[in-house]
Structure formats: C-alpha cells, structure tokens
Design a protein around this motif. Sequence first.
Motif, PDB file in Angstrom:
ATOM      1  N   UNK A  18       0.793  -1.240   0.000  1.00  0.00           N
ATOM      2  CA  UNK A  18       0.000   0.000   0.000  1.00  0.00           C
ATOM      3  C   UNK A  18       0.819   1.281   0.000  1.00  0.00           C
ATOM      4  N   UNK A  19       2.170   1.159   0.090  1.00  0.00           N
ATOM      5  CA  UNK A  19       2.966   2.386   0.212  1.00  0.00           C
ATOM      6  C   UNK A  19       4.172   2.449  -0.726  1.00  0.00           C
ATOM      7  N   UNK A  20       4.451   1.381  -1.442  1.00  0.00           N
ATOM      8  CA  UNK A  20       5.640   1.357  -2.296  1.00  0.00           C
ATOM      9  C   UNK A  20       5.257   1.456  -3.772  1.00  0.00           C
ATOM     10  N   UNK A  21       6.243   1.844  -4.564  1.00  0.00           N
ATOM     11  CA  UNK A  21       6.127   1.881  -6.020  1.00  0.00           C
ATOM     12  C   UNK A  21       4.948   2.741  -6.471  1.00  0.00           C
ATOM     13  N   UNK A  22       4.003   2.172  -7.192  1.00  0.00           N
ATOM     14  CA  UNK A  22       2.888   2.971  -7.710  1.00  0.00           C
ATOM     15  C   UNK A  22       1.981   3.488  -6.590  1.00  0.00           C
ATOM     16  N   UNK A  23       2.130   2.956  -5.381  1.00  0.00           N
ATOM     17  CA  UNK A  23       1.330   3.414  -4.247  1.00  0.00           C
ATOM     18  C   UNK A  23       2.085   4.389  -3.346  1.00  0.00           C
ATOM     19  N   UNK A  58       3.210   7.352  -1.363  1.00  0.00           N
ATOM     20  CA  UNK A  58       2.478   8.516  -0.873  1.00  0.00           C
ATOM     21  C   UNK A  58       1.016   8.267  -0.554  1.00  0.00           C
ATOM     22  N   UNK A  59       0.533   7.053  -0.752  1.00  0.00           N
ATOM     23  CA  UNK A  59      -0.902   6.776  -0.591  1.00  0.00           C
ATOM     24  C   UNK A  59      -1.277   6.180   0.770  1.00  0.00           C
ATOM     25  N   UNK A  60      -0.297   5.802   1.587  1.00  0.00           N
ATOM     26  CA  UNK A  60      -0.601   5.202   2.883  1.00  0.00           C
ATOM     27  C   UNK A  60      -0.240   6.212   3.975  1.00  0.00           C
ATOM     28  N   UNK A  61      -1.234   6.848   4.611  1.00  0.00           N
ATOM     29  CA  UNK A  61      -0.942   7.906   5.586  1.00  0.00           C
ATOM     30  C   UNK A  61      -0.110   7.434   6.780  1.00  0.00           C
ATOM     31  N   UNK A  62      -0.304   6.198   7.231  1.00  0.00           N
ATOM     32  CA  UNK A  62       0.491   5.698   8.354  1.00  0.00           C
ATOM     33  C   UNK A  62       1.957   5.525   7.958  1.00  0.00           C
ATOM     34  N   UNK A  63       2.176   4.993   6.769  1.00  0.00           N
ATOM     35  CA  UNK A  63       3.547   4.862   6.283  1.00  0.00           C
ATOM     36  C   UNK A  63       4.159   6.243   6.050  1.00  0.00           C
ATOM     37  N   UNK A  64       3.379   7.161   5.493  1.00  0.00           N
ATOM     38  CA  UNK A  64       3.881   8.508   5.223  1.00  0.00           C
ATOM     39  C   UNK A  64       4.344   9.194   6.506  1.00  0.00           C
ATOM     40  N   UNK A  87      12.096  -1.383   3.979  1.00  0.00           N
ATOM     41  CA  UNK A  87      11.951  -0.052   4.568  1.00  0.00           C
ATOM     42  C   UNK A  87      12.828   0.960   3.825  1.00  0.00           C
ATOM     43  N   UNK A  88      14.089   0.609   3.586  1.00  0.00           N
ATOM     44  CA  UNK A  88      15.003   1.509   2.862  1.00  0.00           C
ATOM     45  C   UNK A  88      14.479   1.756   1.448  1.00  0.00           C
ATOM     46  N   UNK A  89      14.015   0.704   0.783  1.00  0.00           N
ATOM     47  CA  UNK A  89      13.494   0.842  -0.577  1.00  0.00           C
ATOM     48  C   UNK A  89      12.273   1.755  -0.631  1.00  0.00           C
ATOM     49  N   UNK A  90      11.524   1.832   0.448  1.00  0.00           N
ATOM     50  CA  UNK A  90      10.339   2.682   0.482  1.00  0.00           C
ATOM     51  C   UNK A  90      10.628   4.153   0.724  1.00  0.00           C
TER      52      UNK A  90
END
Length: 174
Positions: free
Chosen positions: A48-53, A55-61, A91-94
């Motif tokens: 939900x937060x990597x690659x095409x997603x 910026x789309x996961x507020x908790x990850x952001x 995590x680093x990749x994200x």
Amino acid sequence: MIKIIVGTNRKNSVSKTIAELYKSILEEKGVESEILELEHLPADFTATALYENNGKNPDYNAFHDRVKEGKKFVFIVPEYNGSFPGILKTFIDGMTYPNTFRNKKCALVGLSSGIGGGGIALSHLTDIFHYLGMHVLALKPKLAKIEQNMSDNLLTNRLYVELLHTQADMLLEF
C-alpha cells in the motif's frame, strides 16, 4: 535529533533493547534521540505504500516523514541468515530516493547470536548506504553471541558497552 532505527520488526527483539541502551547513552551525553521501530510500520506497507502506491498510505507517510527529517542515524542491525532482515531492506526501498539518506550520516551496530556479530550484514548495509549517498561511520561494533552477553535485558559485556559509548562520541563529532 538522532534517529535510532531498530532494524527488525520482531516483537520484543534484542535489537530494541540495544536501541534503548543507545538512547540512554546519547541522553547521558546531552543529545536528543528518537527510536523508530520497524515493527510499527503498517503491516501492509509493501502493498500500500511502495512503487505505484508511493504517498498513498498515511500511516507509512507519517513514519517516512519522521525518518526523512533526521540528519544522523544509528541502525541497530541484527544478523538474519548471513545478512540483515528483509524488512530493513524493504523499509530503505520505500524511502524517497535519493533524498531521504543522501548526504546524511549514520552509525551501524551489528548483533548476532553467533560469533560474527553481524559483520557481513553491516558490510551489505554499508554498500547500500554508500550507493544512496549516506556517510557511514567507520567504527561498527559487532556484538557477537549477544544473548550470552546479556542478563535481565541488560548488556553485561563491558567491552560492548564501551564500544557503543565510543561510537556515540564519534557519531557526535562526525
């Protein structure tokens, strides 16, 4: 403020215990720090937060932003299968490439149940951080046979504690 990253998402990990010790060492030196635990990443962040997603996961952001604001880091890195945990690489990749870590500084602490102290894991991670433009402190304590050097969640090996103090001093001057 120095960001201390617990390099595993394992609950009640030895890595977290070492991170808390490192935080107390920095506090003794009058330096603020914050522990960031990978176990607090959203469970579904890989989908939900990597690659095409991105910026789309507020908790990850929110987690990402806490990392991004750091200038100096300490990574507590357990050895998993001869390297570091996959969650740490994910995590680093994200993180935002290349800006999250470029021209920032870090210290690495390895730990293992075996005799290597996570040395190979630290080597792999150093290569990645160099690629990302992060400056890695040369002193990298390798805390081997970690469980045998702890009692009641306290690090009992005085040499290990001294190495962490020395590294913290070097990180502050770095």
